[in-house]
Design an enzyme around this catalytic site. Structure first.
Site, mmCIF file in Angstrom:
data_model
loop_
_atom_site.group_PDB
_atom_site.id
_atom_site.type_symbol
_atom_site.label_atom_id
_atom_site.label_comp_id
_atom_site.label_asym_id
_atom_site.label_seq_id
_atom_site.Cartn_x
_atom_site.Cartn_y
_atom_site.Cartn_z
ATOM 1 N N GLY A 78 -40.127 2.354 26.430
ATOM 2 C CA GLY A 78 -41.393 2.357 25.701
ATOM 3 C C GLY A 78 -41.497 3.524 24.753
ATOM 4 N N HIS A 134 -53.562 7.157 15.601
ATOM 5 C CA HIS A 134 -53.294 7.513 17.001
ATOM 6 C C HIS A 134 -54.019 8.795 17.392
ATOM 7 C CE1 HIS A 134 -50.065 4.541 16.700
ATOM 8 N NE2 HIS A 134 -50.034 4.545 18.024
ATOM 9 N N LYS A 138 -50.095 12.655 19.967
ATOM 10 C CA LYS A 138 -48.875 11.861 19.774
ATOM 11 C C LYS A 138 -47.801 12.734 19.132
ATOM 12 C CE LYS A 138 -47.046 7.584 17.792
ATOM 13 N NZ LYS A 138 -46.002 7.562 18.833
#
Ligand code: NAP
Length: 244
Positions: A78, A134, A138
């Site tokens: 991921g 985001h 991040k």
């Protein structure tokens, strides 16, 4: 038979939720939860992990994925940040061992559907830009989802944003990053989680696809599907849509 799953990056935001989710599912045995201080290869061997889920850091993901494959486990990745060249190397590694693997730039069903239809729309509306937004913690930009979206748009049309508009940038970066001829604009703010808008423009009209992850819970069904389906693969695939 339960699938033995090890979670790498287990103490991070995505890792913690993955651990909690796998614990609730009867078809998985959580055989380990580890972070950067562990010897990944040794833990995989000792725990007899069938699958390793990686939610770590863009700087570590390539080495981690190589290690997972070398140890004979199936990677479910991921973490963002893998380049196309790195993915090609990892595909070769899996092919040699006939080992399944999944790299999923986004595990949320809505995001996968957004990308699927974006590719189709690009055939008819090849003028397109991406705005991804985001949370401000991040680690990298643009997001893996935005890069994957641009790749799918490029598969949908070989004349994206042609002819290129040569407008002058008064401030460098004003037109965003350019990947596969698609401008990508990355927003980082507290209060956001993970959001993307794909804006298509034609004379006299625009069409906007937008996906909002408002809770990390949206990624969990996709993580579970990937952990199951990776057991049936004998190669490395990119995109959750490959196993849906
Ligand atoms: P996070 O909260 O920072 O968690 C990452 C965790 O990984 C931290 O506990 C970190 O430990 C650990 N870590 C860092 N380097 C490591 C290494 N070499 N080996 C093992 N563990 C390591 O980040 P996050 O929000 O969970 O996101 C993780 C990744 O998943 C990011 O790339 C993000 O973009 C991506 N993501 C993907 C999806 C998707 O659907 N595919 C969805 C959400 C997020 P330290 O604290 O010690 O550094």
């Amino acid at each position: 038979m339960k699938i033995n799953v090890l979670v790498n990056g287990a103490f991070g935001r995505m890792g913690q939720m993955t651990v909690a989710t796998l614990r609730e599912r009867g078809n998985f045995a959580l055989v380990g939860q580890i972070g950067r201080e562990y010897d990944l290869k040794k833990v995989i061997k000792d725990s007899h992990a069938d699958v390793v889920v990686d939610f770590t850091h863009p700087d570590a993901v390539y080495a981690n994925t190589k290690t997972i494959i070398e140890a004979g486990a199936r990677p479910v990745i991921g973490t963002s940040g893998l380049t196309m060249e790195q993915i090609e190397q990892l595909k070769i590694q899996c092919e040699k061992l006939k080992l399944g693997g999944i790299i999923a730039p986004n595990f949320a069903l809505g995001a996968v559907l957004m990308m699927k239809y974006a590719k189709e729309i690009a055939k008819y509306m090849p003028h397109v830009e991406i705005i991804e937004m985001h949370h401000d913690a991040k680690a990298d930009s643009p997001s893996g989802t935005a890069l994957r979206t641009a790749e799918l748009l490029a598969e949908g049309s070989d004349h994206l944003n042609q002819p290129e508009k040569g407008s002058r940038e008064n401030v460098k970066g004003a037109r965003g990053a350019n990947y596969r001829h698609v401008p990508i604009h990355a927003v980082r703010l507290p209060g956001l989680l993970a959001h993307e808008q794909i804006i298509f423009g034609s004379p006299g009209e625009t069409l906007t696809l937008r996906h909002d992850s408002i809770d990390r819970v949206c990624f969990m069904p996709g993580v579970c599907v990937a952990c199951e389906k990776v057991m049936t693969l004998n190669k490395l695939v990119v995109g959750l849509e490959q196993v849906l």
